[in-house]
Write an enzyme that holds these catalytic residues in place. Sequence first.
Site, mmCIF file in Angstrom:
data_model
loop_
_atom_site.group_PDB
_atom_site.id
_atom_site.type_symbol
_atom_site.label_atom_id
_atom_site.label_comp_id
_atom_site.label_asym_id
_atom_site.label_seq_id
_atom_site.Cartn_x
_atom_site.Cartn_y
_atom_site.Cartn_z
ATOM 1 N N ASP A 11 16.432 58.609 -64.409
ATOM 2 C CA ASP A 11 16.798 57.271 -64.876
ATOM 3 C C ASP A 11 17.215 57.450 -66.319
ATOM 4 O O ASP A 11 16.402 57.746 -67.186
ATOM 5 C CB ASP A 11 15.575 56.347 -64.758
ATOM 6 C CG ASP A 11 15.803 54.970 -65.394
ATOM 7 O OD1 ASP A 11 16.860 54.768 -66.030
ATOM 8 O OD2 ASP A 11 14.910 54.123 -65.256
ATOM 9 N N TYR A 225 3.153 55.654 -71.190
ATOM 10 C CA TYR A 225 3.887 55.094 -70.064
ATOM 11 C C TYR A 225 5.386 55.200 -70.277
ATOM 12 O O TYR A 225 5.930 54.678 -71.234
ATOM 13 C CB TYR A 225 3.516 53.627 -69.828
ATOM 14 C CG TYR A 225 4.293 53.082 -68.669
ATOM 15 C CD1 TYR A 225 4.045 53.570 -67.389
ATOM 16 C CD2 TYR A 225 5.323 52.178 -68.847
ATOM 17 C CE1 TYR A 225 4.790 53.142 -66.314
ATOM 18 C CE2 TYR A 225 6.065 51.738 -67.773
ATOM 19 C CZ TYR A 225 5.797 52.219 -66.508
ATOM 20 O OH TYR A 225 6.542 51.807 -65.449
ATOM 21 N N LYS A 228 7.522 55.057 -63.729
ATOM 22 C CA LYS A 228 7.019 55.885 -62.634
ATOM 23 C C LYS A 228 8.036 56.967 -62.316
ATOM 24 O O LYS A 228 9.161 56.929 -62.794
ATOM 25 C CB LYS A 228 6.768 55.017 -61.401
ATOM 26 C CG LYS A 228 5.484 54.226 -61.494
ATOM 27 C CD LYS A 228 4.261 55.068 -61.153
ATOM 28 C CE LYS A 228 3.010 54.252 -61.364
ATOM 29 N NZ LYS A 228 1.804 55.012 -61.531
#
Length: 368
Positions: A11, A225, A228
């Site tokens: 991504d 974070y 995912k």
Amino acid sequence: KTVTLSVIKADIGGFVGHSGVHPELLEKAKGILSGSPLLIDFHVTHVGDDINLILTHELGRNNGEIHQLAWDTFVACTEVAKKLKLYGAGQDLLGDAFSGNIKGLGPGVAEIEVVERKSEPVIVLMADKTEPGAWNLPLYRIFADPFNTIGLVIDPNMHGGFNFEVRDLIAHKKIIFSAPEDIYDMLVFIGAPGRYAIKRVFHKANGQIAASSSTQRLNLMAGRYVGKDDPVCIIRCQSGFPAVGEVLEAFARPHLVSGWMRGSHSGPLMPVSVTNSCPTRFDGPPRVVALGFQLAQGKLIGPQDMFDDPAFDRARALCNEIADYMRSLGPFEPHRLPLDEMEYTTMPLVMSKLKDRFIDLRLSKTKS
Ligand code: F6R
Ligand code: MG
Ligand code: MG
């Protein structure tokens, strides 16, 4: 002659938000790959906000030149993403520079090396808004459950079963389980997909590779974070491997996976076409796309967009029902992920802010 099929994804900027990939990025990737002498063939696609490079070549798995090519492609696409101010431009490229192997730098990788059979059908599975362990349940159904895969019972070439290589993503260990003998032991582990993920599956009788998935965990790598690790998986089909329909059947009764909204929620994995792969509702629900190819001397004949089929309408409708129910729980578990999964998000910050307001009941003398 062996052919390697490498699926490498990242991504590197969402359009709009974390939902999709801008067409200019896909064009950029195609332009770079079409100029490469290393490849036999390639297909550029996306699921949700992830670009997937599907590459064939003769250089084997973990090849530095191929990984470099993918890295350079993602870097070039990041430039376009920055120009368009796309969301999270370059987010999965954790490393500053490439150093021989793309693993550990952010992008996800699944690779198989095969001597092509007389006919070599493969399915490339790609998911968005979830994590590598999301493949555990379908891979179990496909390669170990006769209620899904009747070939395990009635195809003499499959009757011996499959070996599963399972990774412990936290302790960095691996173990091989033999199905069907070890399934009860194996389920203890793969039923916990946040920690244990099926990395590869092998045909037991002939040792051939049957499936391979990506298993990196970005959060653990980055220490914070960063989204995912929307995973990919390659599965060989037919003639001693599961039929194409046995692979797809594993997605007909949607299971719950982690990774919806802020990587912190559980939701149903919805089988969709590439066109319908952009998650919208609450940044989801999580999606899976299945592209089918026939390999022909390394050429990718395809793709066939396998979930673009009314036969999966009921699965999608069920996903929507499950999504309604899960959403009704709002910030409560089990829609929200358990605390240990939240540790990679804001939980430590909130805990440290409030630590002085917590009163230790074992130390306080007054009755509470
Ligand atoms: C889930 C996902 C999104 C984002 C959410 C917040 O994997 O990618 O749900 O987590 O849109 O994004 P930021 O923090 O970038 O505003
Ligand atoms: Mg994103
Ligand atoms: Mg994604």
